[in-house]
Design a protein around this motif. Structure first.
Motif, mmCIF file in Angstrom:
data_model
loop_
_atom_site.group_PDB
_atom_site.id
_atom_site.type_symbol
_atom_site.label_atom_id
_atom_site.label_comp_id
_atom_site.label_asym_id
_atom_site.label_seq_id
_atom_site.Cartn_x
_atom_site.Cartn_y
_atom_site.Cartn_z
ATOM 1 N N VAL A 26 0.851 -1.194 0.000
ATOM 2 C CA VAL A 26 0.000 0.000 0.000
ATOM 3 C C VAL A 26 0.885 1.242 0.000
ATOM 4 N N GLY A 27 0.454 2.253 -0.719
ATOM 5 C CA GLY A 27 1.103 3.546 -0.618
ATOM 6 C C GLY A 27 1.989 3.936 -1.775
ATOM 7 N N PHE A 28 2.209 3.043 -2.740
ATOM 8 C CA PHE A 28 3.077 3.395 -3.861
ATOM 9 C C PHE A 28 2.404 4.482 -4.691
ATOM 10 N N GLY A 29 3.147 5.548 -4.980
ATOM 11 C CA GLY A 29 2.625 6.621 -5.819
ATOM 12 C C GLY A 29 1.814 7.659 -5.079
ATOM 13 N N VAL A 30 1.730 7.539 -3.743
ATOM 14 C CA VAL A 30 0.981 8.509 -2.934
ATOM 15 C C VAL A 30 1.989 9.335 -2.135
ATOM 16 N N CYS A 31 1.866 10.645 -2.216
ATOM 17 C CA CYS A 31 2.756 11.546 -1.491
ATOM 18 C C CYS A 31 2.566 11.361 0.011
ATOM 19 N N GLU A 32 3.671 11.178 0.721
ATOM 20 C CA GLU A 32 3.605 10.983 2.167
ATOM 21 C C GLU A 32 3.296 12.272 2.916
ATOM 22 N N SER A 33 3.411 13.412 2.246
ATOM 23 C CA SER A 33 3.147 14.676 2.902
ATOM 24 C C SER A 33 1.702 15.135 2.703
ATOM 25 N N CYS A 34 1.271 15.203 1.439
ATOM 26 C CA CYS A 34 -0.068 15.753 1.168
ATOM 27 C C CYS A 34 -1.111 14.681 0.833
ATOM 28 N N GLY A 35 -0.694 13.460 0.576
ATOM 29 C CA GLY A 35 -1.627 12.375 0.287
ATOM 30 C C GLY A 35 -2.141 12.336 -1.139
ATOM 31 N N GLN A 36 -1.650 13.237 -1.984
ATOM 32 C CA GLN A 36 -2.064 13.257 -3.391
ATOM 33 C C GLN A 36 -1.174 12.309 -4.201
ATOM 34 N N ALA A 37 -1.587 12.023 -5.437
ATOM 35 C CA ALA A 37 -0.783 11.180 -6.326
ATOM 36 C C ALA A 37 0.531 11.883 -6.648
ATOM 37 N N ILE A 38 1.628 11.123 -6.598
ATOM 38 C CA ILE A 38 2.951 11.667 -6.922
ATOM 39 C C ILE A 38 3.048 11.922 -8.422
ATOM 40 N N GLY A 39 2.500 11.034 -9.195
ATOM 41 C CA GLY A 39 2.554 11.169 -10.647
ATOM 42 C C GLY A 39 3.252 9.981 -11.266
ATOM 43 N N LYS A 40 2.621 9.447 -12.262
ATOM 44 C CA LYS A 40 3.135 8.254 -12.930
ATOM 45 C C LYS A 40 4.523 8.503 -13.537
ATOM 46 N N ALA A 41 4.680 9.632 -14.220
ATOM 47 C CA ALA A 41 5.963 9.926 -14.861
ATOM 48 C C ALA A 41 7.085 10.025 -13.829
ATOM 49 N N ARG A 42 6.808 10.678 -12.709
ATOM 50 C CA ARG A 42 7.828 10.788 -11.643
ATOM 51 C C ARG A 42 8.162 9.419 -11.071
ATOM 52 N N ALA B 204 10.346 7.532 -13.459
ATOM 53 C CA ALA B 204 11.700 8.080 -13.481
ATOM 54 C C ALA B 204 12.449 7.802 -12.187
ATOM 55 N N PHE B 205 11.743 7.868 -11.058
ATOM 56 C CA PHE B 205 12.367 7.679 -9.745
ATOM 57 C C PHE B 205 11.412 6.907 -8.846
ATOM 58 N N PRO B 206 11.409 5.565 -8.958
ATOM 59 C CA PRO B 206 10.427 4.757 -8.222
ATOM 60 C C PRO B 206 10.550 4.830 -6.702
ATOM 61 N N ARG B 207 11.647 5.363 -6.185
ATOM 62 C CA ARG B 207 11.808 5.475 -4.729
ATOM 63 C C ARG B 207 11.185 6.751 -4.183
ATOM 64 N N ALA B 208 10.617 7.586 -5.056
ATOM 65 C CA ALA B 208 10.028 8.858 -4.629
ATOM 66 C C ALA B 208 8.907 8.615 -3.622
ATOM 67 N N THR B 209 8.890 9.434 -2.590
ATOM 68 C CA THR B 209 7.830 9.352 -1.582
ATOM 69 C C THR B 209 7.069 10.667 -1.468
ATOM 70 N N LEU B 210 7.532 11.687 -2.192
ATOM 71 C CA LEU B 210 6.888 12.997 -2.168
ATOM 72 C C LEU B 210 6.584 13.455 -3.589
ATOM 73 N N CYS B 211 5.485 14.178 -3.754
ATOM 74 C CA CYS B 211 5.170 14.770 -5.059
ATOM 75 C C CYS B 211 6.157 15.918 -5.303
ATOM 76 N N VAL B 212 6.176 16.427 -6.506
ATOM 77 C CA VAL B 212 7.131 17.475 -6.871
ATOM 78 C C VAL B 212 6.954 18.708 -5.985
ATOM 79 N N GLN B 213 5.702 19.105 -5.731
ATOM 80 C CA GLN B 213 5.452 20.302 -4.927
ATOM 81 C C GLN B 213 5.955 20.122 -3.497
ATOM 82 N N CYS B 214 5.668 19.000 -2.884
ATOM 83 C CA CYS B 214 6.098 18.762 -1.496
ATOM 84 C C CYS B 214 7.618 18.599 -1.418
ATOM 85 N N LYS B 215 8.215 17.987 -2.427
ATOM 86 C CA LYS B 215 9.674 17.847 -2.452
ATOM 87 C C LYS B 215 10.323 19.220 -2.560
ATOM 88 N N ALA B 216 9.750 20.105 -3.388
ATOM 89 C CA ALA B 216 10.286 21.464 -3.515
ATOM 90 C C ALA B 216 10.181 22.213 -2.192
#
Length: 171
Positions: free
Chosen positions: A135-151, A154-166
């Motif tokens: 459970v939880g793949f592709g879901v931002c750990e900060s805001c709970g929104q989808a991280i994005g398929k393309a991200r 490109a980086f399957p270890r991502a746990t934050l969406c682009v906005q939260c990472k910024a």
């Protein structure tokens, strides 16, 4: 006599490791529990405007993570062997001048840092694989929104969406 330790992966599967070594299901030749076929692509989140995940894309991502686990474990093993050699060589440094001793110290510290980085990446990759199979793949750990398929591709270890990472990097 060598003892072994039992550990739990982030996805709850057991692994056995020799002291000082991390062994993943991929590194020991065992298949990760669940596997790509247990993942329902329809359950993986996507951002608005993105195509849904397909079984082929999920299988490719799973294979990439397994391959990364194997590569990182090989890197850790090589680093441990190099550190062992450097530690063994440090004892016979009688007569070394200060430059030689300093070079040996820098080499040891560099190899330790590389090994630690590989261990951190291995833990992140194990966690990503566990999230993909659980459970939880592709879901931002900060805001709970989808991280994005393309991200995620490109980086399957991502746990934050682009906005939260910024936001995190600005802090």
């Amino acid at each position: 006599m060598t003892t072994t330790a039992r550990h739990k992966n982030s996805n709850g599967t057991a692994r056995v490791a020799a002291p000082g070594r991390t062994r993943t299901p991929a590194a020991t030749g065992a298949r990760a529990v669940g596997g790509a076929e247990s993942v329902d692509p329809a359950e993986l989140p996507v951002r608005p405007g993105e195509d849904a995940w397909t079984s082929v894309e999920v299988a490719e991502l799973h294979a990439e993570l397994i391959s990364e686990l194997e590569r990182l474990q090989a890197e850790i093993d090589a680093s441990e062997a190099a550190i062992t050699g450097l530690m063994r060589d440090s004892n016979d440094g009688a007569g070394d001048d200060q430059v030689d001793a300093g070079t040996k110290n820098i080499s040891r510290e560099s190899e330790l840092a590389l090994g630690n980085n590989a261990r951190d990446s291995l833990a992140q990759t194990e966690r990503a694989l566990g999230r993909l199979e659980g459970v939880g793949f592709g879901v931002c750990e900060s805001c709970g929104q989808a991280i994005g398929k393309a991200r995620m591709q490109a980086f399957p270890r991502a746990t934050l969406c682009v906005q939260c990472k910024a936001k995190q990097e600005r802090r």
